[in-house]
Design a protein around this motif. Structure first.
Motif, short mmCIF file in Angstrom:
data_model
loop_
_atom_site.label_atom_id
_atom_site.label_comp_id
_atom_site.label_asym_id
_atom_site.label_seq_id
_atom_site.Cartn_x
_atom_site.Cartn_y
_atom_site.Cartn_z
N GLN A 172 -2.15 8.07 3.43
CA GLN A 172 -1.95 8.04 4.94
C GLN A 172 -2.72 6.69 5.19
N LEU A 173 -3.46 6.15 4.73
CA LEU A 173 -3.81 4.43 4.87
C LEU A 173 -2.75 3.77 4.52
N GLU A 174 -1.83 3.95 3.52
CA GLU A 174 -0.79 3.25 3.25
C GLU A 174 0.27 3.34 4.08
N ILE A 175 0.71 4.58 4.56
CA ILE A 175 1.61 4.73 5.49
C ILE A 175 1.14 4.15 7.03
N ASP A 176 -0.04 3.98 7.36
CA ASP A 176 -0.36 3.55 8.59
C ASP A 176 -0.13 1.94 8.44
N LYS A 177 -0.49 1.40 7.23
CA LYS A 177 -0.26 -0.18 7.01
C LYS A 177 1.23 -0.51 7.18
N ILE A 178 1.98 0.33 6.64
CA ILE A 178 3.38 0.14 6.64
C ILE A 178 4.00 0.17 8.38
N ARG A 179 3.60 1.25 9.13
CA ARG A 179 4.07 1.16 10.31
C ARG A 179 3.66 0.02 11.05
N ARG A 180 2.58 -0.37 10.92
CA ARG A 180 1.80 -1.63 11.28
C ARG A 180 2.58 -3.11 11.20
N GLN A 181 3.04 -3.11 9.82
CA GLN A 181 3.52 -4.40 9.50
C GLN A 181 4.94 -4.46 9.24
N GLY A 182 5.73 -3.22 9.28
CA GLY A 182 7.09 -3.06 9.10
C GLY A 182 7.74 -3.04 7.88
N TYR A 183 6.99 -3.14 6.72
CA TYR A 183 7.65 -3.14 5.40
C TYR A 183 6.68 -2.51 4.48
N ALA A 184 7.27 -2.09 3.18
CA ALA A 184 6.16 -1.43 2.45
C ALA A 184 6.28 -2.18 1.11
N VAL A 185 5.29 -2.15 0.01
CA VAL A 185 4.97 -2.80 -1.12
C VAL A 185 4.84 -1.70 -2.20
N ASN A 186 5.41 -1.95 -3.34
CA ASN A 186 5.02 -1.18 -4.37
C ASN A 186 4.48 -2.02 -5.57
N ARG A 187 3.40 -1.67 -5.84
CA ARG A 187 2.68 -2.34 -7.06
C ARG A 187 2.37 -1.84 -8.28
N GLY A 188 3.63 -1.45 -8.77
CA GLY A 188 3.57 -0.90 -10.27
C GLY A 188 3.30 0.50 -9.95
N GLU A 189 3.75 1.16 -9.15
CA GLU A 189 3.18 2.64 -8.89
C GLU A 189 4.12 3.49 -9.52
N TRP A 190 5.34 2.96 -9.79
CA TRP A 190 6.59 3.98 -10.24
C TRP A 190 6.60 3.60 -12.00
N ARG A 191 6.77 2.26 -12.12
CA ARG A 191 6.73 1.77 -13.47
C ARG A 191 5.84 0.55 -13.62
N ASP A 192 5.09 0.53 -14.91
CA ASP A 192 4.08 -0.54 -15.06
C ASP A 192 4.57 -1.96 -14.87
N SER A 193 3.93 -2.86 -14.08
CA SER A 193 4.48 -4.17 -13.84
C SER A 193 5.73 -4.31 -13.20
#
Length: 265
Positions: A172-193
């Protein structure tokens, strides 16, 4: 619904996702069907050229006809056609691979990809599916879905790497941040590195219908670069949205915010 049709499609889907020829017994066991029924389905699908039998092993594979059908559908998607020029420009400007994704239930489906000129490796493939909360394009779309939808996703969080979001509150915190800034970041959450940055694409009604993203190795996605990438991705997604009748720039994000507020009422 036609049970024979449903069972036939289940067989086709199983074979399409298999990485090797599948024996008749294995197909029957996986789908909970009688071997005789599966055999009849495989015979019909073979005659129609959707399935081929591997003579060496006796197993069955999905045929190239499946790829032909999928390619024909993709060629007709206006989204893919409209997005491709912007995707090429984004790849040239960023030097990273570019993905166009849509949402199918709680999964991301990659509908188009422009490979980097100097890729380290292939991270995704067209038609591939990934849990929506694990990659940047998925999170960019998830953030602008209804609260009940987000809640259902939050109930089924699974770990794929040490960085995967597995706590509903953190999601939920991640979603709130995405809504504020307008973009999303994946930091190795599906595949390492493997990192990614993505922004949503909207149509003329302000609906988020897709997402545009960059991905590459973590060593090329340092904070300063992520900032640059986010600006490039937002700009490209805005241009695609404008071409779809969805406005551009801050207008696009304003439409999304307005739409989200309206859905909560």
């Amino acid at each position: 619904m036609n049970n024979t049709l449903i069972k036939g499609l289940q067989v086709v889907e199983l074979l399409a996702h298999a990485d090797r020829p599948q024996p008749l017994t294995h197909i029957a066991n996986r789908l909970g069907m009688a071997k005789s029924n599966v055999h009849r389905l495989l015979q019909a699908l073979t005659e129609l050229r959707y399935v081929i039998r591997d003579e060496a092993t006796g197993g069955y594979n999905a045929s190239i006809k499946m790829w032909e059908l999928g390619s024909a559908v993709l060629q007709k998607l206006d989204l893919r056609r409209i997005a491709e020029p912007r995707m090429n420009t984004l790849m040239e400007d960023s030097g990273e691979s570019v993905h166009l994704s849509v949402l199918d239930h709680d999964e991301v489906v990659y509908v188009h990809k422009i490979e980097s000129l100097n890729p380290v490796r292939a991270y995704t493939q067209i038609g591939g599916r990934v849990p929506v909360y694990c990659v940047a394009t998925g999170k960019a779309m998830l953030a602008f879905q209804s609260e009940p939808f987000i809640g259902r996703v939050a109930e089924r969080l699974q770990r794929y790497t040490d960085a995967t979001i597995t706590v509903p509150r953190r999601l939920q915190l991640e979603i709130d941040k995405i809504r504020r800034q307008g973009y999303a970041v994946n930091r190795g959450e599906w595949r390492d590195s493997v990192y990614g940055v993505a922004a949503p694409i909207v149509d003329g009604s302000g609906h988020v219908i897709a997402a545009l993203g960059l991905s590459g190795p973590a060593n090329r996605f340092k904070p300063a670069r992520i900032k640059v990438f986010s600006e490039q991705v937002i700009a490209a997604a805005s241009e695609i949205s404008a071409d779809l009748g969805g406005g551009s720039g801050t207008q696009m994000l304003g439409q999304i915010t307005h739409y989200m507020i309206a859905r909560k009422r």
